[in-house]
Design a protein around this motif. Structure first.
Motif, short mmCIF file in Angstrom:
data_model
loop_
_atom_site.label_atom_id
_atom_site.label_comp_id
_atom_site.label_asym_id
_atom_site.label_seq_id
_atom_site.Cartn_x
_atom_site.Cartn_y
_atom_site.Cartn_z
N GLY A 113 13.14 -23.54 -1.86
CA GLY A 113 12.16 -23.63 -0.78
C GLY A 113 12.82 -24.05 0.51
N SER A 114 12.60 -23.31 1.55
CA SER A 114 13.16 -23.70 2.84
C SER A 114 12.08 -23.88 3.90
CB SER A 114 14.18 -22.67 3.31
OG SER A 114 13.56 -21.41 3.45
N ARG A 115 10.86 -23.46 3.59
CA ARG A 115 9.77 -23.61 4.54
C ARG A 115 8.50 -24.01 3.79
NH1 ARG A 115 10.48 -19.61 9.30
NH2 ARG A 115 12.65 -19.13 9.05
N LEU A 116 7.69 -24.79 4.44
CA LEU A 116 6.40 -25.16 3.90
C LEU A 116 5.35 -24.82 4.94
CD1 LEU A 116 7.23 -28.73 2.55
CD2 LEU A 116 6.99 -26.65 1.20
N VAL A 117 4.27 -24.25 4.51
CA VAL A 117 3.14 -24.00 5.39
C VAL A 117 2.04 -24.94 4.91
CG1 VAL A 117 1.47 -22.32 6.22
CG2 VAL A 117 3.82 -21.60 5.71
N ILE A 118 1.67 -25.88 5.77
CA ILE A 118 0.72 -26.93 5.39
C ILE A 118 -0.41 -26.95 6.42
CG2 ILE A 118 0.46 -29.39 4.94
CD1 ILE A 118 3.56 -29.46 4.65
N GLU A 119 -1.63 -27.02 5.92
CA GLU A 119 -2.79 -27.12 6.81
C GLU A 119 -2.70 -28.43 7.58
OE1 GLU A 119 -7.62 -27.34 6.54
OE2 GLU A 119 -6.50 -26.53 4.85
N ARG A 120 -2.96 -28.38 8.87
CA ARG A 120 -2.83 -29.57 9.71
C ARG A 120 -3.64 -30.76 9.20
NH1 ARG A 120 -1.93 -27.74 15.86
NH2 ARG A 120 -0.83 -25.85 15.32
N GLY A 121 -4.81 -30.51 8.67
CA GLY A 121 -5.68 -31.59 8.22
C GLY A 121 -5.09 -32.44 7.12
N CYS A 122 -4.18 -31.89 6.34
CA CYS A 122 -3.60 -32.66 5.24
C CYS A 122 -2.09 -32.82 5.38
CB CYS A 122 -3.94 -32.03 3.90
SG CYS A 122 -3.23 -30.39 3.67
N ALA A 123 -1.52 -32.40 6.50
CA ALA A 123 -0.06 -32.41 6.67
C ALA A 123 0.53 -33.81 6.58
CB ALA A 123 0.33 -31.75 7.99
N ASP A 124 -0.08 -34.79 7.26
CA ASP A 124 0.49 -36.14 7.24
C ASP A 124 0.52 -36.72 5.84
OD1 ASP A 124 0.94 -36.07 9.95
OD2 ASP A 124 -0.90 -37.15 10.46
N ALA A 125 -0.58 -36.60 5.12
CA ALA A 125 -0.65 -37.13 3.75
C ALA A 125 0.33 -36.40 2.85
CB ALA A 125 -2.07 -37.03 3.20
N PHE A 126 0.42 -35.08 3.00
CA PHE A 126 1.35 -34.29 2.17
C PHE A 126 2.79 -34.72 2.43
CE2 PHE A 126 2.76 -30.80 -0.33
CZ PHE A 126 3.96 -30.43 0.23
N LEU A 127 3.18 -34.81 3.71
CA LEU A 127 4.55 -35.19 4.04
C LEU A 127 4.89 -36.59 3.53
CD1 LEU A 127 4.97 -33.69 7.61
CD2 LEU A 127 6.10 -32.96 5.52
N GLU A 128 3.93 -37.49 3.60
CA GLU A 128 4.16 -38.84 3.10
C GLU A 128 4.47 -38.81 1.60
OE1 GLU A 128 1.37 -42.69 2.96
OE2 GLU A 128 1.47 -41.70 4.91
N ARG A 129 3.68 -38.04 0.85
CA ARG A 129 3.92 -37.93 -0.59
C ARG A 129 5.23 -37.21 -0.89
NH1 ARG A 129 -1.00 -35.69 -3.62
NH2 ARG A 129 0.24 -36.37 -5.40
N LEU A 130 5.54 -36.18 -0.10
CA LEU A 130 6.79 -35.44 -0.29
C LEU A 130 7.98 -36.36 -0.08
CD1 LEU A 130 8.34 -32.77 -0.70
CD2 LEU A 130 8.15 -32.41 1.76
N VAL A 131 7.96 -37.16 0.97
CA VAL A 131 9.06 -38.08 1.25
C VAL A 131 9.21 -39.07 0.10
CG1 VAL A 131 9.84 -39.94 2.77
CG2 VAL A 131 9.00 -37.80 3.74
N GLU A 132 8.10 -39.58 -0.44
CA GLU A 132 8.18 -40.50 -1.59
C GLU A 132 8.87 -39.84 -2.77
OE1 GLU A 132 4.46 -42.24 -2.85
OE2 GLU A 132 3.85 -42.50 -0.76
N ARG A 133 8.49 -38.60 -3.06
CA ARG A 133 9.09 -37.88 -4.19
C ARG A 133 10.57 -37.60 -3.96
NH1 ARG A 133 5.61 -34.98 -7.61
NH2 ARG A 133 7.53 -34.69 -8.78
N VAL A 134 10.93 -37.19 -2.75
CA VAL A 134 12.33 -36.88 -2.46
C VAL A 134 13.18 -38.14 -2.58
CG1 VAL A 134 13.92 -36.14 -0.63
CG2 VAL A 134 11.82 -34.86 -1.04
N ARG A 135 12.65 -39.26 -2.15
CA ARG A 135 13.40 -40.52 -2.26
C ARG A 135 13.67 -40.89 -3.72
NH1 ARG A 135 10.59 -44.16 2.48
NH2 ARG A 135 11.77 -43.24 4.18
N ALA A 136 12.85 -40.40 -4.64
CA ALA A 136 13.03 -40.72 -6.06
C ALA A 136 14.02 -39.79 -6.76
CB ALA A 136 11.67 -40.68 -6.76
N PHE A 137 14.46 -38.74 -6.09
CA PHE A 137 15.40 -37.79 -6.70
C PHE A 137 16.71 -38.48 -7.05
CE2 PHE A 137 12.53 -34.67 -6.16
CZ PHE A 137 12.76 -33.60 -5.33
N SER A 138 17.34 -37.97 -8.09
CA SER A 138 18.68 -38.40 -8.46
C SER A 138 19.59 -37.20 -8.27
CB SER A 138 18.69 -38.85 -9.92
OG SER A 138 20.00 -39.16 -10.32
#
Length: 146
Positions: A113-138
């Motif tokens: 994945g190199s691009r994400l298309v996210i509806e503006r209404g949920c973009a902030d919440a989605f990015l917050e969750r994405l960052v949490e998940r990425v930080r947990a990667f090994s």
């Protein structure tokens, strides 16, 4: 479509050097619709420089907005003009995780994945969750940490 040059430079590259390198690259790419994002770590802190060519700015790219957004994820802040901006932050690990997540396999895998298309209404919440998940990667070789 923008040409994007994103690179984490060796540790110790100063903010002044980042500025110079980003401006030099922007000059070399001036005939293109290009965005340059350079990062470095100095004394445990992240430095970021973003530059956009005239064509990129004309198409709506704003380097200042870009570094403000990234600044949030590296526990820092930044800003500047549409064609050039800088940011600094404290969370080096977050920056490395985001870069690895985006550039793993350099897009050479069909499912990369190199691009994400996210509806503006949920973009902030989605990015917050994405960052949490990425930080947990090994990260590492699969044989080291299956």
């Amino acid at each position: 479509m923008h040409r994007v040059v994103a690179k984490q430079l060796p540790e110790g590259i100063t903010t002044g050097d980042l500025r110079t390198i980003a401006n030099d690259l922007r000059g070399k790419l001036q005939a293109e619709d290009a965005v340059i994002v350079l990062m470095s770590e100095v004394d445990g802190k992240v430095s970021l420089a973003a530059a956009a060519t005239q064509q990129a700015v004309a198409s709506g790219v704003k380097a200042g907005d870009l570094v403000k957004l990234v600044g949030q994820y590296i526990d820092g802040k930044g800003g500047g003009k549409p064609d050039f901006a800088m940011a600094g932050g404290n969370d080096v690990a977050a920056l490395e995780g985001v870069l690895k997540a985006i550039f793993t396999n350099a897009g050479q895998v069909c499912s990369a994945g190199s691009r994400l298309v996210i509806e503006r209404g949920c973009a902030d919440a989605f990015l917050e969750r994405l960052v949490e998940r990425v930080r947990a990667f090994s990260f590492g070789r699969g044989i080291d940490n299956p």
